[in-house]
Design a protein around this motif. Sequence first.
Motif, PDB file in Angstrom:
ATOM      1  N   ILE A 124       0.840  -1.201   0.000  1.00 18.88           N
ATOM      2  CA  ILE A 124       0.000   0.000   0.000  1.00 18.88           C
ATOM      3  C   ILE A 124       0.878   1.255   0.000  1.00 18.88           C
ATOM      4  N   THR A 125       1.962   1.235   0.768  1.00 22.79           N
ATOM      5  CA  THR A 125       2.897   2.361   0.790  1.00 22.79           C
ATOM      6  C   THR A 125       3.476   2.606  -0.599  1.00 22.79           C
ATOM      7  N   ILE A 126       3.834   1.520  -1.290  1.00 21.35           N
ATOM      8  CA  ILE A 126       4.369   1.652  -2.645  1.00 21.35           C
ATOM      9  C   ILE A 126       3.282   2.153  -3.593  1.00 21.35           C
ATOM     10  N   LEU A 127       2.065   1.648  -3.421  1.00 22.49           N
ATOM     11  CA  LEU A 127       0.954   2.069  -4.279  1.00 22.49           C
ATOM     12  C   LEU A 127       0.695   3.573  -4.159  1.00 22.49           C
ATOM     13  N   LEU A 128       0.798   4.100  -2.949  1.00 19.27           N
ATOM     14  CA  LEU A 128       0.533   5.528  -2.754  1.00 19.27           C
ATOM     15  C   LEU A 128       1.568   6.399  -3.460  1.00 19.27           C
ATOM     16  N   VAL A 129       2.848   6.015  -3.391  1.00 17.49           N
ATOM     17  CA  VAL A 129       3.864   6.824  -4.073  1.00 17.49           C
ATOM     18  C   VAL A 129       3.719   6.696  -5.582  1.00 17.49           C
ATOM     19  N   ALA A 130       3.317   5.513  -6.070  1.00 14.81           N
ATOM     20  CA  ALA A 130       3.090   5.353  -7.507  1.00 14.81           C
ATOM     21  C   ALA A 130       1.923   6.220  -7.971  1.00 14.81           C
ATOM     22  N   PHE A 131       0.857   6.282  -7.172  1.00 12.38           N
ATOM     23  CA  PHE A 131      -0.322   7.083  -7.510  1.00 12.38           C
ATOM     24  C   PHE A 131       0.010   8.572  -7.524  1.00 12.38           C
ATOM     25  N   ARG A 132       0.726   9.026  -6.502  1.00 11.93           N
ATOM     26  CA  ARG A 132       1.035  10.462  -6.413  1.00 11.93           C
ATOM     27  C   ARG A 132       2.102  10.889  -7.414  1.00 11.93           C
ATOM     28  N   SER A 133       2.942   9.954  -7.835  1.00  6.63           N
ATOM     29  CA  SER A 133       3.996  10.282  -8.796  1.00  6.63           C
ATOM     30  C   SER A 133       3.595   9.948 -10.224  1.00  6.63           C
ATOM     31  N   LYS A 134       2.339   9.449 -10.406  1.00  3.51           N
ATOM     32  CA  LYS A 134       1.812   9.129 -11.737  1.00  3.51           C
ATOM     33  C   LYS A 134       2.686   8.099 -12.456  1.00  3.51           C
ATOM     34  N   LEU A 135       3.000   7.017 -11.751  1.00  3.37           N
ATOM     35  CA  LEU A 135       3.802   5.925 -12.318  1.00  3.37           C
ATOM     36  C   LEU A 135       2.856   4.771 -12.640  1.00  3.37           C
ATOM     37  N   GLY A 136       2.350   4.762 -13.866  1.00  4.41           N
ATOM     38  CA  GLY A 136       1.296   3.828 -14.235  1.00  4.41           C
ATOM     39  C   GLY A 136       1.691   2.378 -14.103  1.00  4.41           C
ATOM     40  N   GLN A 137       2.889   2.002 -14.565  1.00  3.49           N
ATOM     41  CA  GLN A 137       3.299   0.601 -14.508  1.00  3.49           C
ATOM     42  C   GLN A 137       3.378   0.108 -13.073  1.00  3.49           C
ATOM     43  N   LEU A 138       4.016   0.895 -12.218  1.00  6.49           N
ATOM     44  CA  LEU A 138       4.145   0.515 -10.808  1.00  6.49           C
ATOM     45  C   LEU A 138       2.777   0.487 -10.134  1.00  6.49           C
ATOM     46  N   GLN A 139       1.927   1.453 -10.442  1.00  5.26           N
ATOM     47  CA  GLN A 139       0.590   1.507  -9.843  1.00  5.26           C
ATOM     48  C   GLN A 139      -0.232   0.273 -10.214  1.00  5.26           C
ATOM     49  N   ASN A 140      -0.226  -0.122 -11.470  1.00 10.54           N
ATOM     50  CA  ASN A 140      -1.004  -1.284 -11.900  1.00 10.54           C
ATOM     51  C   ASN A 140      -0.495  -2.561 -11.250  1.00 10.54           C
ATOM     52  N   HIS A 141       0.830  -2.684 -11.117  1.00  8.74           N
ATOM     53  CA  HIS A 141       1.403  -3.878 -10.476  1.00  8.74           C
ATOM     54  C   HIS A 141       0.972  -3.956  -9.017  1.00  8.74           C
ATOM     55  N   CYS A 142       0.977  -2.819  -8.330  1.00 12.81           N
ATOM     56  CA  CYS A 142       0.558  -2.788  -6.920  1.00 12.81           C
ATOM     57  C   CYS A 142      -0.926  -3.130  -6.788  1.00 12.81           C
ATOM     58  N   ILE A 143      -1.747  -2.595  -7.682  1.00 14.63           N
ATOM     59  CA  ILE A 143      -3.192  -2.858  -7.631  1.00 14.63           C
ATOM     60  C   ILE A 143      -3.460  -4.354  -7.765  1.00 14.63           C
ATOM     61  N   GLN A 144      -2.784  -5.008  -8.706  1.00  9.37           N
ATOM     62  CA  GLN A 144      -2.978  -6.446  -8.887  1.00  9.37           C
ATOM     63  C   GLN A 144      -2.523  -7.219  -7.655  1.00  9.37           C
ATOM     64  N   ARG A 145      -1.429  -6.794  -7.050  1.00 11.64           N
ATOM     65  CA  ARG A 145      -0.914  -7.484  -5.854  1.00 11.64           C
ATOM     66  C   ARG A 145      -1.866  -7.318  -4.672  1.00 11.64           C
ATOM     67  N   VAL A 146      -2.385  -6.118  -4.476  1.00 11.76           N
ATOM     68  CA  VAL A 146      -3.320  -5.879  -3.374  1.00 11.76           C
ATOM     69  C   VAL A 146      -4.629  -6.625  -3.618  1.00 11.76           C
ATOM     70  N   ALA A 147      -5.079  -6.662  -4.855  1.00 14.40           N
ATOM     71  CA  ALA A 147      -6.313  -7.378  -5.172  1.00 14.40           C
ATOM     72  C   ALA A 147      -6.187  -8.867  -4.853  1.00 14.40           C
ATOM     73  N   ARG A 148      -4.992  -9.427  -5.037  1.00 11.87           N
ATOM     74  CA  ARG A 148      -4.776 -10.852  -4.739  1.00 11.87           C
ATOM     75  C   ARG A 148      -4.565 -11.103  -3.251  1.00 11.87           C
ATOM     76  N   SER A 149      -4.273 -10.059  -2.488  1.00 11.77           N
ATOM     77  CA  SER A 149      -3.953 -10.217  -1.073  1.00 11.77           C
ATOM     78  C   SER A 149      -5.214 -10.423  -0.249  1.00 11.77           C
ATOM     79  N   ASP A 150      -5.009 -10.662   1.046  1.00 11.46           N
ATOM     80  CA  ASP A 150      -6.142 -10.838   1.953  1.00 11.46           C
ATOM     81  C   ASP A 150      -6.446  -9.575   2.749  1.00 11.46           C
ATOM     82  N   LEU A 151      -5.983  -8.435   2.273  1.00 16.58           N
ATOM     83  CA  LEU A 151      -6.325  -7.178   2.937  1.00 16.58           C
ATOM     84  C   LEU A 151      -7.832  -6.958   2.879  1.00 16.58           C
ATOM     85  N   SER A 152      -8.398  -6.516   3.984  1.00 17.03           N
ATOM     86  CA  SER A 152      -9.849  -6.340   4.057  1.00 17.03           C
ATOM     87  C   SER A 152     -10.296  -5.085   3.319  1.00 17.03           C
ATOM     88  N   SER A 153     -11.583  -5.047   3.014  1.00 17.57           N
ATOM     89  CA  SER A 153     -12.162  -3.857   2.377  1.00 17.57           C
ATOM     90  C   SER A 153     -12.056  -2.644   3.287  1.00 17.57           C
TER      91      SER A 153
END
Length: 579
Positions: free
Chosen positions: A192-221
């Motif tokens: 999530i920490t990495i996802l936030l810096v990717a989102f704020r820095s507009k790094l599309g490749q890194l952001q998409n990779h983080c989104i897929q990883r979080v979606a596969r994780s067991d983090l709650s809604s």
Amino acid sequence: MANLEEPSSALTVTSSSNLSTESSSLPAAADAGNSLEVASLTRLSCNLDRLLIESDFDYSDAEIVVDGVAIGIHRCILAVRSRFFHELFTQESSPAGKLRYEMADLVPGGRIGKEAFRVFLGYLYTGKLRAPPPEAAICVDATCAHDACSPAVNFAVELMYASSAFQISELVSLFQRRLLNLVDKALAEDVITILLVAFRSKLGQLQNHCIQRVARSDLSSITLEKEIPAELANEIRSIRRNSQPREGDSLDADAIHAKRIGRIHRALDSDDVELVKLLLSESGISLDDAYALHYAAAYCDSKVVAEVLELGSADIDLKDGRGYTPLHVASMRREPAIIVSLLRKGASTMETTADGQNAVSICRRMTRAKDYYAKTVQGQESNKDRLCIDILEREMRRTPFAGDEAVTSPAVDDGLCSNLLYLENRVAFARLLFPSEAKLAMKIAQAETTSEFTGISASRSSSNLREVDLNETPTTQNKRLRSRMDALAKTVELGRRYFPHCSQVLDKFMEDDLPDLFYLQKGSADEQKIKRMRFCELREDVRRAFGKDKAECGRSGLSSSSSSSSSLKGDSKSKATRK
């Protein structure tokens, strides 16, 4: 005609020979020019580095305050290296004194610590990217490889914030690659920490990779809702829904149930425990159904946690969908008052997550060495991270094996075995290089009262049946091995506390050289010679590190013995030679 042609022929020969001589000298001249350029740039880089590290060369004309510390900068250097700083400085008139900036104002969307900023400044001044200071980029878990723990991830994220905010494109590319490598290895919370810096820095490749990883994780809604922007949370929920379709009736029932739980959580956010009691009675949902204690431990203040505990209807060691107890959640948050409230109500420190982590190991994995080993100044508040670890460790010593009998599978897992082997090797080399200090550390940690671990497979082999206790149950074996691991981890901790420089040398050795160097007698004669030379280099590194530790610390206790210097010259040399 012959007379006229001879001079011409002679000229032709002379000219061709001159051309040949000149062409052969061109590569040499080019190499000399390149060498001179490299030497000149290296000298320039070293000289500019002195502006940052030597107080005698403090000619800074501005300051940036980071974590309460003013760091001097030179506007002319930063302006030509970064368009951000060029535009910033052109807006300022010439002041009477130094200009002063707050890092929080320069980078409002993210945090940059002073250690990361100094590494970033070093690159702007010298063109070289220094290695991160170990104390700021490693955790205090003795069994961690420090390649994807929370401090390592956070340090890389801070450098990414600096690179992006101050518009250094080559560093943005470099740290995007580094963070991409961390996404699959790091904890979901750190992703999530990495996802936030990717989102704020507009790094599309890194952001998409983080989104897929979080979606596969067991983090709650709930975690998604509380910790990331709504558009990212919605995208993650959409991926989850598409991968796990459900029937309409089930979906409606889940939505109603989630809505009721959401009301309870909002009441907790409002610090209104009386409203929580009312909602519980009206909805028929219990505190455990809503994981209310987990929620309070993660997002509410210590007063609310204490009030929820006073209701007396929550299971103190209830595990949520991820296998975390409220104490695990509090350990991730590292809030001492909440941890103490849970422990007073009987929370177990021995409960483990699905990946075998207990509360103290979670806390250690998230705590920087810099924060844990920082000196406590009398009259000032103690470091909260270290205080959390100390509280949990004291509780574990008070009830060392309270939770072992409740483990459903008493078999020893591979993680425990690998951790034990690492610690055995780590302590073995510490005993070889500075025996008296290591022996004293083991004595304090009571490691000598536990049996050495040589590997489960070895003890179970038919050739070692005489060494196997056939009456030992798996549960007893598990207790014995955990006792050994705790003692060795405590030994390593003492070494890190009193001999930080020596510990850094050993950490690097364990990471880089152990597989090849551990068996000095293996291999050909030339290979053994190379190993002995590397061992001698290691011995000298430890000797110098020990001198630094002794000079800087000047402590009593473990540092009172001076056997390291003598043993490094005598005992270790003879042992390395024998091997």
